[in-house]
Design a protein around this motif. Structure first.
Motif, PDB file in Angstrom:
ATOM      1  N   GLU A   1       4.829  -1.089  11.249  1.00 57.07           N
ATOM      2  CA  GLU A   1       5.791  -0.955  10.148  1.00 57.07           C
ATOM      3  C   GLU A   1       6.174  -2.319   9.580  1.00 57.07           C
ATOM      4  O   GLU A   1       6.275  -2.504   8.375  1.00 57.07           O
ATOM      5  CB  GLU A   1       7.044  -0.194  10.590  1.00 57.07           C
ATOM      6  CG  GLU A   1       6.813   1.262  10.960  1.00 57.07           C
ATOM      7  CD  GLU A   1       6.226   2.095   9.824  1.00 57.07           C
ATOM      8  OE1 GLU A   1       6.297   1.674   8.656  1.00 57.07           O
ATOM      9  OE2 GLU A   1       5.675   3.173  10.102  1.00 57.07           O
ATOM     10  N   LEU A   2       6.400  -3.290  10.479  1.00 51.10           N
ATOM     11  CA  LEU A   2       6.779  -4.630  10.014  1.00 51.10           C
ATOM     12  C   LEU A   2       5.667  -5.232   9.166  1.00 51.10           C
ATOM     13  O   LEU A   2       5.910  -5.825   8.118  1.00 51.10           O
ATOM     14  CB  LEU A   2       7.044  -5.549  11.209  1.00 51.10           C
ATOM     15  CG  LEU A   2       8.459  -5.598  11.750  1.00 51.10           C
ATOM     16  CD1 LEU A   2       8.538  -6.561  12.911  1.00 51.10           C
ATOM     17  CD2 LEU A   2       9.450  -6.004  10.653  1.00 51.10           C
ATOM     18  N   SER A   3       4.446  -5.077   9.630  1.00 50.64           N
ATOM     19  CA  SER A   3       3.350  -5.739   8.932  1.00 50.64           C
ATOM     20  C   SER A   3       3.033  -5.052   7.609  1.00 50.64           C
ATOM     21  O   SER A   3       2.682  -5.688   6.631  1.00 50.64           O
ATOM     22  CB  SER A   3       2.136  -5.798   9.858  1.00 50.64           C
ATOM     23  OG  SER A   3       1.029  -5.204   9.284  1.00 50.64           O
ATOM     24  N   ARG A   4       3.194  -3.728   7.555  1.00 47.67           N
ATOM     25  CA  ARG A   4       2.847  -3.013   6.326  1.00 47.67           C
ATOM     26  C   ARG A   4       3.906  -3.133   5.246  1.00 47.67           C
ATOM     27  O   ARG A   4       3.633  -2.924   4.082  1.00 47.67           O
ATOM     28  CB  ARG A   4       2.619  -1.529   6.611  1.00 47.67           C
ATOM     29  CG  ARG A   4       1.352  -1.243   7.351  1.00 47.67           C
ATOM     30  CD  ARG A   4       1.160   0.235   7.463  1.00 47.67           C
ATOM     31  NE  ARG A   4       0.944   0.808   6.158  1.00 47.67           N
ATOM     32  CZ  ARG A   4      -0.261   1.112   5.675  1.00 47.67           C
ATOM     33  NH1 ARG A   4      -1.315   0.907   6.395  1.00 47.67           N
ATOM     34  NH2 ARG A   4      -0.390   1.633   4.486  1.00 47.67           N
ATOM     35  N   ASN A   5       5.145  -3.412   5.660  1.00 50.18           N
ATOM     36  CA  ASN A   5       6.227  -3.395   4.679  1.00 50.18           C
ATOM     37  C   ASN A   5       6.761  -4.766   4.307  1.00 50.18           C
ATOM     38  O   ASN A   5       7.861  -4.888   3.780  1.00 50.18           O
ATOM     39  CB  ASN A   5       7.368  -2.509   5.180  1.00 50.18           C
ATOM     40  CG  ASN A   5       6.980  -1.056   5.146  1.00 50.18           C
ATOM     41  OD1 ASN A   5       6.559  -0.541   4.116  1.00 50.18           O
ATOM     42  ND2 ASN A   5       7.068  -0.386   6.277  1.00 50.18           N
ATOM     43  N   THR A   6       5.988  -5.809   4.606  1.00 50.08           N
ATOM     44  CA  THR A   6       6.408  -7.147   4.187  1.00 50.08           C
ATOM     45  C   THR A   6       5.224  -7.855   3.531  1.00 50.08           C
ATOM     46  O   THR A   6       4.084  -7.604   3.890  1.00 50.08           O
ATOM     47  CB  THR A   6       6.879  -7.980   5.395  1.00 50.08           C
ATOM     48  OG1 THR A   6       5.882  -7.903   6.405  1.00 50.08           O
ATOM     49  CG2 THR A   6       8.194  -7.482   5.949  1.00 50.08           C
ATOM     50  N   PRO A   7       5.506  -8.720   2.564  1.00 53.67           N
ATOM     51  CA  PRO A   7       4.402  -9.384   1.854  1.00 53.67           C
ATOM     52  C   PRO A   7       3.776 -10.511   2.671  1.00 53.67           C
ATOM     53  O   PRO A   7       4.476 -11.194   3.428  1.00 53.67           O
ATOM     54  CB  PRO A   7       5.080  -9.969   0.605  1.00 53.67           C
ATOM     55  CG  PRO A   7       6.521  -9.635   0.700  1.00 53.67           C
ATOM     56  CD  PRO A   7       6.823  -9.065   2.022  1.00 53.67           C
TER      57      PRO A   7
ATOM     58  N   GLN B   1       5.135 -13.756   5.134  1.00 54.32           N
ATOM     59  CA  GLN B   1       4.629 -13.939   6.496  1.00 54.32           C
ATOM     60  C   GLN B   1       4.079 -15.347   6.677  1.00 54.32           C
ATOM     61  O   GLN B   1       4.337 -16.014   7.681  1.00 54.32           O
ATOM     62  CB  GLN B   1       3.535 -12.902   6.784  1.00 54.32           C
ATOM     63  CG  GLN B   1       4.048 -11.472   6.781  1.00 54.32           C
ATOM     64  CD  GLN B   1       2.928 -10.438   6.734  1.00 54.32           C
ATOM     65  OE1 GLN B   1       1.757 -10.783   6.794  1.00 54.32           O
ATOM     66  NE2 GLN B   1       3.293  -9.175   6.625  1.00 54.32           N
TER      67      GLN B   1
ATOM     68  N   PHE C   1      -2.350 -10.567  11.172  1.00 56.70           N
ATOM     69  CA  PHE C   1      -1.094  -9.818  11.353  1.00 56.70           C
ATOM     70  C   PHE C   1      -1.028  -8.688  10.321  1.00 56.70           C
ATOM     71  O   PHE C   1      -0.695  -7.547  10.636  1.00 56.70           O
ATOM     72  CB  PHE C   1       0.103 -10.763  11.183  1.00 56.70           C
ATOM     73  CG  PHE C   1       1.453 -10.097  11.324  1.00 56.70           C
ATOM     74  CD1 PHE C   1       1.958  -9.818  12.581  1.00 56.70           C
ATOM     75  CD2 PHE C   1       2.187  -9.751  10.205  1.00 56.70           C
ATOM     76  CE1 PHE C   1       3.187  -9.205  12.711  1.00 56.70           C
ATOM     77  CE2 PHE C   1       3.427  -9.143  10.338  1.00 56.70           C
ATOM     78  CZ  PHE C   1       3.929  -8.866  11.597  1.00 56.70           C
ATOM     79  N   LEU C   2      -1.381  -9.027   9.085  1.00 56.56           N
ATOM     80  CA  LEU C   2      -1.352  -8.035   8.012  1.00 56.56           C
ATOM     81  C   LEU C   2      -2.485  -7.024   8.175  1.00 56.56           C
ATOM     82  O   LEU C   2      -2.281  -5.813   8.124  1.00 56.56           O
ATOM     83  CB  LEU C   2      -1.491  -8.739   6.661  1.00 56.56           C
ATOM     84  CG  LEU C   2      -1.469  -7.840   5.438  1.00 56.56           C
ATOM     85  CD1 LEU C   2      -0.067  -7.390   5.139  1.00 56.56           C
ATOM     86  CD2 LEU C   2      -2.034  -8.562   4.231  1.00 56.56           C
TER      87      LEU C   2
ATOM     88  N   TYR D   1      -3.464  -2.382   8.981  1.00 57.73           N
ATOM     89  CA  TYR D   1      -4.288  -1.582   8.074  1.00 57.73           C
ATOM     90  C   TYR D   1      -5.504  -1.043   8.814  1.00 57.73           C
ATOM     91  O   TYR D   1      -5.898   0.113   8.644  1.00 57.73           O
ATOM     92  CB  TYR D   1      -4.719  -2.433   6.873  1.00 57.73           C
ATOM     93  CG  TYR D   1      -3.639  -2.563   5.829  1.00 57.73           C
ATOM     94  CD1 TYR D   1      -3.639  -1.750   4.704  1.00 57.73           C
ATOM     95  CD2 TYR D   1      -2.605  -3.480   5.974  1.00 57.73           C
ATOM     96  CE1 TYR D   1      -2.651  -1.866   3.751  1.00 57.73           C
ATOM     97  CE2 TYR D   1      -1.604  -3.596   5.034  1.00 57.73           C
ATOM     98  CZ  TYR D   1      -1.635  -2.789   3.920  1.00 57.73           C
ATOM     99  OH  TYR D   1      -0.641  -2.892   2.984  1.00 57.73           O
TER     100      TYR D   1
ATOM    101  N   LYS E   1       6.013  -5.418  -2.679  1.00 62.50           N
ATOM    102  CA  LYS E   1       5.494  -6.516  -1.859  1.00 62.50           C
ATOM    103  C   LYS E   1       4.796  -7.567  -2.723  1.00 62.50           C
ATOM    104  O   LYS E   1       4.965  -8.760  -2.523  1.00 62.50           O
ATOM    105  CB  LYS E   1       4.509  -5.963  -0.824  1.00 62.50           C
ATOM    106  CG  LYS E   1       5.199  -5.383   0.364  1.00 62.50           C
ATOM    107  CD  LYS E   1       4.298  -4.785   1.416  1.00 62.50           C
ATOM    108  CE  LYS E   1       2.835  -4.961   1.259  1.00 62.50           C
ATOM    109  NZ  LYS E   1       2.057  -4.339   2.344  1.00 62.50           N
TER     110      LYS E   1
ATOM    111  N   PHE F   1      11.402  -5.987   4.073  1.00 62.94           N
ATOM    112  CA  PHE F   1      11.207  -4.829   4.946  1.00 62.94           C
ATOM    113  C   PHE F   1      12.236  -3.751   4.624  1.00 62.94           C
ATOM    114  O   PHE F   1      11.903  -2.569   4.508  1.00 62.94           O
ATOM    115  CB  PHE F   1      11.323  -5.266   6.410  1.00 62.94           C
ATOM    116  CG  PHE F   1      11.118  -4.130   7.364  1.00 62.94           C
ATOM    117  CD1 PHE F   1       9.844  -3.646   7.606  1.00 62.94           C
ATOM    118  CD2 PHE F   1      12.195  -3.537   8.003  1.00 62.94           C
ATOM    119  CE1 PHE F   1       9.645  -2.586   8.463  1.00 62.94           C
ATOM    120  CE2 PHE F   1      12.003  -2.480   8.863  1.00 62.94           C
ATOM    121  CZ  PHE F   1      10.728  -2.006   9.103  1.00 62.94           C
TER     122      PHE F   1
END
Lengths: 221, 225
Positions: free
Chosen positions: A60-66, A70, A97-98, A102, B162, B206
């Motif tokens: 969730e953290l990786s998918r919802n932050t640009p 990061q 990380f990103l 995926y 994003k 987030f």
């Protein structure tokens, strides 16, 4: 509008070098993402106690932050904790990380697409859990995940365009420099677009072809 | 030593400024999403056209946006407009143009996918009832298609939010830029500012994106069966 061809020809080596850097970072990032993704999907599939929650939080953290944030956090933020990473390490870390989350989703989708009856048939002919994964689940899951993994590879290769912000001389960075130094905006941008097309078009065409093959394997028509 | 730095977030009007920056980011994302949706729905309908050349043109438009990274598009519009037409576009305007066009391209594919996935007998039944072309879309196809494409549209929204973080690179004063300004200002007093500020921005993104992606997952689960 006059196009300065001499400027373009003179700077081809610069773009070539930058394209290599882009490719190299993407290759490392994709390889690491595949490993992370596979591990995460196995944890999620076997519902490993405790670990499952950690993997969910990570996804969730990786998918919802640009990626940009990061990278900034890795590069500028972590130094303050006494962790200093090189630009390349940061870029590969950020990309994996990103990409890891995926890839995990892609693998999970593949595993879930193996129908229940296949698994039950496998169990009923007396396959062990390992054999079941080896002979029934994996061969089918891999075929199903190929299009998604391919799409993720293209996505990650495109995302490398952001690593220039942490002073890596990639295609974007080189272009920005040239525009800033010589004001050859149109020429620099044209070279940028052509570079990305050279990197991405073959991959995209290959993927479309592969996807058709996979669909053929799936439905046989 | 690290703990002492966290106060940089609440110092003065720092938090207020960061929120202001976030608002610009979210504003760009939502305006582009609205324009992109409207254009994308039209394009999606056009993509079910029976003329091959029209379908090809729309497909080309989509692929062009899929293959070239968004950051490159931002550069093309922001710097290219100055280079080719000798006009200066404001960073935010350039961002709105790029994100709207990108949104329209992606949206058109969602709409097309949803329309094409509808069973053929739905169209035939509609015709048999004597519905006109518009009636067919209005009462039969669109209500069903919307349901099928909503989860995808939600995903697109989070991706857009994003991606708006990139606008800082063409000079828009968004949440990232404000963060950088705060970090620079407090460099001497609070050396750990970059850790806290970038950490906070990470969390802010987030907080904005997570509810949307949860909602999309929920809708997907509910409508799947």
């Amino acid at each position: 509008m006059n196009i300065n061809w001499e400027f373009i020809i003179n700077n081809v080596p610069l773009y070539q070098k930058a394209a290599w850097i882009t490719l190299k970072l993407a290759a490392f990032g994709i390889a690491a993402s595949l490993v992370i993704g596979l591990l995460c999907s196995i944890v999620l599939y076997y519902k490993a106690a405790g670990l499952q929650k950690a993997v969910r939080v990570y996804i969730e953290l990786s998918r919802n932050t640009p990626l940009l944030i990061q990278l900034f956090f890795l590069y500028y933020g972590l130094t303050k904790l006494g962790i200093t990473l090189s630009e390349e390490t940061c870029a590969v870390l950020g990309l994996s990380f990103l990409g890891g989350s995926y890839m995990a989703e892609a693998f999970r989708g593949g595993i879930e697409s193996v129908s229940r009856s296949q698994i039950e048939s496998g169990l009923s002919i007396g396959l062990s859990k390992v054999q079941l994964v080896r002979y029934v689940i994996l061969p089918q899951a891999v075929a199903m995940t190929i299009p998604a993994i391919g799409a993720n590879c293209i996505f990650l290769l495109k995302e490398t365009s952001i690593v220039g912000v942490i002073a890596i001389p990639d295609l974007m960075h080189v272009t920005q420099d040239l525009i800033g130094m010589y004001y050859m905006t149109v020429e620099s941008l044209a070279m940028l677009v052509v570079s990305y097309l050279i990197l991405l078009l073959p991959l995209s065409v290959f993927l479309t072809w592969l996807e058709r093959k996979v669909r053929y394997a799936e439905f046989g028509n | 030593m690290l703990n002492s730095g966290i106060s940089v977030i609440t110092e003065g009007i720092n938090l207020q400024r960061l929120m202001g920056g976030l608002l610009i980011t979210v504003r760009i994302a939502f305006i582009s999403l609205a324009v992109g949706c409207a254009l994308g729905i039209l394009l999606g309908l056009v993509r079910t056209s029976r003329w091959k050349i029209v379908r090809f043109a729309c497909r080309l438009y989509l692929e062009v946006f899929r293959i070239i990274p968004i950051l490159v598009w931002l550069f093309i519009v922001y710097f290219g407009a100055t280079g080719v037409f000798d006009i200066h576009l404001d960073g935010e305007v350039a961002a709105l143009i790029v994100f709207s066009l990108w949104g329209a391209a992606e949206m058109s594919d969602l709409v097309r996918g949803a329309l094409e996935s509808l069973p053929k007998h739905q169209i035939e039944s509609g015709r048999a009832l004597g519905l006109s072309f518009w009636g067919l879309y209005r009462y039969v196809l669109i209500p069903q298609a919307v349901r099928r494409m909503l989860p995808g549209a939600m995903n697109l929204a989070t991706r857009m939010i994003k991606t708006t973080s990139l606008v800082v690179l063409i000079g828009v004063i968004d949440v990232v830029k404000v963060g950088q300004q705060i970090i620079e200002l407090s460099l001497l007093k609070t050396p750990t500012a970059s850790f806290w500020i970038y950490g906070l921005i990470f969390l802010l993104y987030f907080i904005v994106c997570y509810p949307l992606s949860r909602l999309s997952k929920k809708l997907e689960d509910r409508w799947d069966n």
